[in-house]
Design a protein around this motif. Structure first.
Motif, short mmCIF file in Angstrom:
data_model
loop_
_atom_site.label_atom_id
_atom_site.label_comp_id
_atom_site.label_asym_id
_atom_site.label_seq_id
_atom_site.Cartn_x
_atom_site.Cartn_y
_atom_site.Cartn_z
N LEU A 631 0.84 -1.21 0.00
CA LEU A 631 0.00 0.00 0.00
C LEU A 631 0.87 1.25 0.00
O LEU A 631 0.62 2.20 -0.74
N VAL A 635 0.99 4.24 -2.82
CA VAL A 635 0.72 5.66 -2.57
C VAL A 635 1.94 6.49 -2.92
O VAL A 635 1.84 7.54 -3.58
N LYS A 638 3.10 7.73 -6.43
CA LYS A 638 2.32 8.78 -7.08
C LYS A 638 2.80 10.16 -6.66
O LYS A 638 2.44 11.17 -7.26
N LEU A 639 3.55 10.22 -5.56
CA LEU A 639 3.98 11.52 -5.03
C LEU A 639 5.13 12.06 -5.88
O LEU A 639 5.85 11.30 -6.54
N LEU A 729 -11.37 7.84 -1.51
CA LEU A 729 -10.54 7.67 -2.70
C LEU A 729 -11.36 7.64 -3.98
O LEU A 729 -10.90 8.01 -5.04
N SER A 733 -10.70 9.30 -7.89
CA SER A 733 -10.19 8.41 -8.95
C SER A 733 -11.19 8.29 -10.10
O SER A 733 -10.81 8.12 -11.25
N LEU B 132 -6.53 2.11 -4.78
CA LEU B 132 -5.27 2.84 -4.90
C LEU B 132 -4.61 2.59 -6.25
O LEU B 132 -3.95 3.45 -6.81
#
Lengths: 739, 136
Positions: A631, A635, A638-639, A729, A733, B132
């Protein structure tokens, strides 16, 4: 028809209370109690004794008059029905307060009166002034109510009960307790705000924004008298000490003079009456502060007499307004010819207020002087204050009840006309009652005043009311007072006096506080709701850690033994791996490396589980670690590229916070493991697992059988959390997604 | 992110891992294992598959929407607690069959409860993982 139905409620109540006069005067106390919060010892209980009965009669009797009056005064008003609802609710709240037999019952009804008065004062809600006045009254009396609640809680803690009967018998215990002074001050704060004592006096004249029937009710019989009721009710418990005497006489005296002086500076009839109410409330507080049986008798008599003449005067003021179109005393004069009944009511009430023979007000004032001359401390000072206040009151009475009606018609622009019965009868009845009491004071004294005084004093007190006491110093004082009052009244018409509130008023302080409040709220919001996750985290964890630290260091008396370093080599190695993983996570400047390092920490902990024989835990930990790393990676990638945004200072601060949290948690765990385990519990589960749960895996049997309800709760939380994550989320999305 | 090794390996690993997760669930009552860890293994298996083949393929392979898994799991757990009520026993009382079943041993409501936990945990983890991964 509707009016008859409406009046039936207060009238039947009044009738019932009248029937109780006999039993209560003979010393009985009626009680009723209903279970409310039995586990806390709080009951919804009521008691009817002398003090409660006096108030109940005033509340229901004057309430009925006000309802009758309002049916004409608010004739055709679109919200007349709403008004009746508010007044009846107000009456119920008032009755509940004065008849309460439990501290918390009393408090609930006390607050309800505040809420009802808020609705009534703000009745003309389209006007900003009404709304502001209602808000002010609610804020001031509400703040006092909170203080009262604190006082009540302390009181019930000391006595060990919230039952009023028990509390009233525990005066000695309370007065000798360390917490006596805080309790006294808190309860006085409640009483003083409610009855508009200095420095909280300013809200009451503001409440004049209410329709006149409301003012009449509020000022004569109800809310503002509640503070006096509270003082009287708790006088047997809290009274009789030096602090009680000083607080009540000083504040009462200041309020008495302040209200009386301000009354003479006003030109609006209602404003004059409002300030004389403040003044009268000061008198009552002063008398209760003196605390002698004589003073208590004077207080109870004055309370009833004031309710009668003040309701009458307010209702006449409304009738004057209704019949002539103005309440400005500079324009009024000689309108009595057009409305003789109103003039009679106003005149009688004003004479009672001025303390003229043979009205009830005279007896009250005589007693008042006698009580002040026999004050337990500095009687001359007290008498001087009372004399000044009474003289000013005489002048104010003439302004309110004589000036508008008698003499020649001053403003020919006014066309006063007769008002209907529903407007003149309600003020006339209490005015006549004042006369009646003046003629039969002994009956009134023994039936209503004596039982009330007995409750205030906490023991029976002989009460002898008479109109004529012969020629004595008190009578002389009365005559001089009348003369001075008359002179003040004459003078008042000659000199111009400032009518605007001065800047030294405590009301300015209120406005200052009110203006400062949004700034304060903004500051709090900037600190606590600034939208930055790191500050939220810091606040939450900081608070939790601080609370834990306080508990840990204050409650633990046993020393913590340092565990001996006796681990085997592979245990030490595992610990070393965990430590280096943690260190790595803080030092690296690559996100991926940090995540990997955290993973090392997690796997290390899982390894420890295995070493200490908890394969279930280890297995779960391995899975959780793997999934959370996945996870994290999802995440993190994407930063934007990793950049060091925080300054050295903030990094240092973060370090301090992190170290603090770590140390406290370590100490906590340390403390926990240094306590001897309770073996019986785990042994029981071990024994019962197979026979009762049909399973050898104790952990799982506990999870799905012995404590299945816990697990059910936990998985419900998980499901809700999943929904939350999904909701957070999903919209983002789907926006850039397929549709 | 595409890795040939992972893509190939996971095709073989996925059924094995699912089988393993069932094994963990069923034997959990007597040996280390149970619904929670079993559900996590399911989630890990599909997470790896999704990493290799993408989010759409992962969802297709799972066949059932994760949110439905969560709901089903919660309902099954609740039902296992409600069943004893029919027999006049308190909520969540364990009921056991007297005859041992071939693979599981004794069957009973705690196992049903564990199955609920298993589905819920798997559904919840996959819900987050799929959401995600969606944008890539």
């Amino acid at each position: 028809m509707l009016l008859a139905l409406l009046l039936a409620i207060p009238l039947s109540l009044f009738g019932w209370f009248v029937l109780q006069i006999g039993p209560v005067a003979s010393g009985q106390t009626l009680q009723a109690s209903f279970a409310w919060l039995p586990s806390l010892g709080i009951a919804l209980s009521f008691r009817l004794d002398g003090l409660g009965l006096l108030f109940a009669l005033l509340i229901s009797g004057i309430g009925a008059l006000v309802l009758l009056y309002a049916s004409s005064y608010l004739h055709g008003h679109p919200h007349w029905g709403r008004f009746n609802g508010f007044i009846l609710a107000f009456m119920a709240a008032m009755l509940g307060t004065v008849l309460a037999g439990d501290l918390f019952t009393l408090f609930i009804f006390w607050e309800l009166t505040g809420l009802c008065s808020f609705l009534l004062i703000g009745f003309d809600y389209q006007q900003e002034e009404s709304r502001r006045a209602a808000f002010q009254a609610l804020l001031v009396t509400g703040a006092g109510g909170l203080a009262l609640l604190a006082g009540i809680i302390l009181l019930s803690q000391i006595v060990g009960s919230s039952d009023l009967t028990i509390i009233l018998d525990s005066g000695g215990l309370v007065r000798s307790h360390n917490l006596y002074l805080p309790i006294l001050l808190l309860m006085l704060a409640g009483a003083f705000t409610k009855s508009a004592q200095f420095p909280f006096h300013f809200w009451l004249p503001g409440a004049m924004a209410a329709p006149t029937p409301v003012s009449a009710y509020l000022h004569s019989a109800t809310m503002v008298k509640l503070g006096i009721f509270l003082l009287a009710r708790f006088s047997p418990v809290l009274g009789g000490t030096d602090s009680w005497f000083v607080c009540l006489t000083c504040i009462g005296g200041i309020t008495l003079l302040l209200g009386a002086v301000k009354a003479l500076l006003r030109t609006d009839l209602k404003q004059i009456l409002a300030w004389t109410t403040v003044s009268a409330l000061g008198m009552l507080t002063l008398l209760l502060g003196l605390g002698t049986p004589l003073a208590m008798t004077a207080a109870m008599l004055l309370l009833a007499v004031h309710a009668l003449y003040k309701s009458s005067l307010f209702l006449t003021a409304g009738a004057v307004d209704h019949g002539s179109g103005t309440r400005d005393i500079t324009r009024l004069g000689g309108i009595g010819r057009s409305m003789p009944q109103v003039a009679l009511a106003g005149g009688l009430a004003a004479l009672s207020m001025a303390g003229m023979l043979p009205l009830a007000g005279f007896i009250a004032k005589e007693l008042f002087y006698e009580a002040s001359l026999h004050a337990p401390s500095s009687p001359w000072l007290v008498t001087a204050v009372v004399f000044l206040g009474n003289s000013l009151t005489v002048a104010a009475a003439l302004l309110a009840g004589y000036l508008p009606f008698y003499g020649t018609l001053k403003d020919t622009g006014l066309h006063p006309h007769q008002v209907d019965l529903r407007l003149w009868l309600p003020p006339l009845i209490p005015a006549m009652l004042g006369l009646l009491i003046g003629f039969f004071p002994a009956v009134f004294g023994s039936l209503l005043v004596a039982p009330a005084v007995a409750r205030v004093a906490g023991r029976p007190v002989p009460v002898e009311l008479a109109l004529w006491h012969g020629f004595n110093p008190v009578l002389l004082l009365s005559i001089i007072t009348l003369g001075t009052g008359l002179a003040l009244f004459r003078l008042h018409r000659k000199i111009k006096l400032p009518t605007q509130p001065t800047k030294w008023d405590t009301e300015q302080l209120y406005h200052l506080l009110l203006a400062g409040l949004p700034g304060f709220a903004g500051m709090i919001t900037r600190y606590l709701q600034n939208g930055r996750l790191r500050y939220y985290l810091m606040t939450v964890t900081g608070t939790a850690v601080a609370l834990m630290a306080v508990t840990l260091f204050t409650s633990s008396t046993d020393s913590m033994d340092l565990p001996k370093p006796d681990g085997s080599l592979h245990e030490w190695l595992t610990a070393l791996i965990i430590l280096s993983g943690a260190l790595m996570a803080t030092m690296t400047d690559s996100r991926l490396a940090a995540v990997a390092a955290l993973g090392v920490v997690g796997y290390g902990v899982a390894l420890i589980y295995i070493l200490f024989g908890a394969p279930d835990l280890a297995m779960t930990q391995f899975c959780i670690e793997t999934l959370s790393i996945i996870l994290f990676v999802l995440v993190l990638h994407k930063l934007p590229r990793f950049a060091l945004l925080s300054s050295t200072g903030s990094r240092l601060r973060d370090m301090v916070v992190a170290l603090g949290i770590g140390s406290i948690m370590t100490l906590l765990v340390w403390h926990a493991v240094s306590q001897p385990l309770i073996p019986s519990l785990s042994a029981w589960f071990m024994q019962q697992s197979l026979p009762a749960g049909h399973g050898r895996n104790v952990v799982n049997v506990i999870l799905v059988d012995f404590r299945a309800l816990d697990t059910l709760g936990e998985i419900t939380v998980l499901a809700v959390a999943a929904l939350g994550v999904y909701a957070m989320l999903k919209p983002r999305s789907s926006k850039g997604g397929t549709d | 992110m595409h890795s040939l090794i992972l893509a190939t390996a996971i095709r073989l690993l996925l059924p094995l891992m699912l089988l393993f997760s069932l094994f963990l669930l069923l034997r959990g009552h007597n040996e280390p294992g149970g619904g929670f860890v079993g559900g996590l293994v399911v989630a890990a298996a599909f997470a790896l598959y999704t990493l290799a083949h993408g989010e759409k393929e992962g969802r297709r392979m799972l066949r059932i929407a994760p949110l439905q898994l969560v709901a089903t799991g919660l309902l099954i757990a609740l039902a296992s607690g409600l069943l004893p009520l029919l027999a006049g026993l308190p909520f969540l009382t364990a009921l056991w069959s007297s005859v041992p079943a071939p693979v599981i041993g004794h069957a009973g409501t705690p196992l049903l409860f564990d199955l609920g936990v298993y589905l819920l945990v798997a559904g919840m983890s996959l819900l987050i993982i799929f959401t995600l991964m969606e944008e890539n």
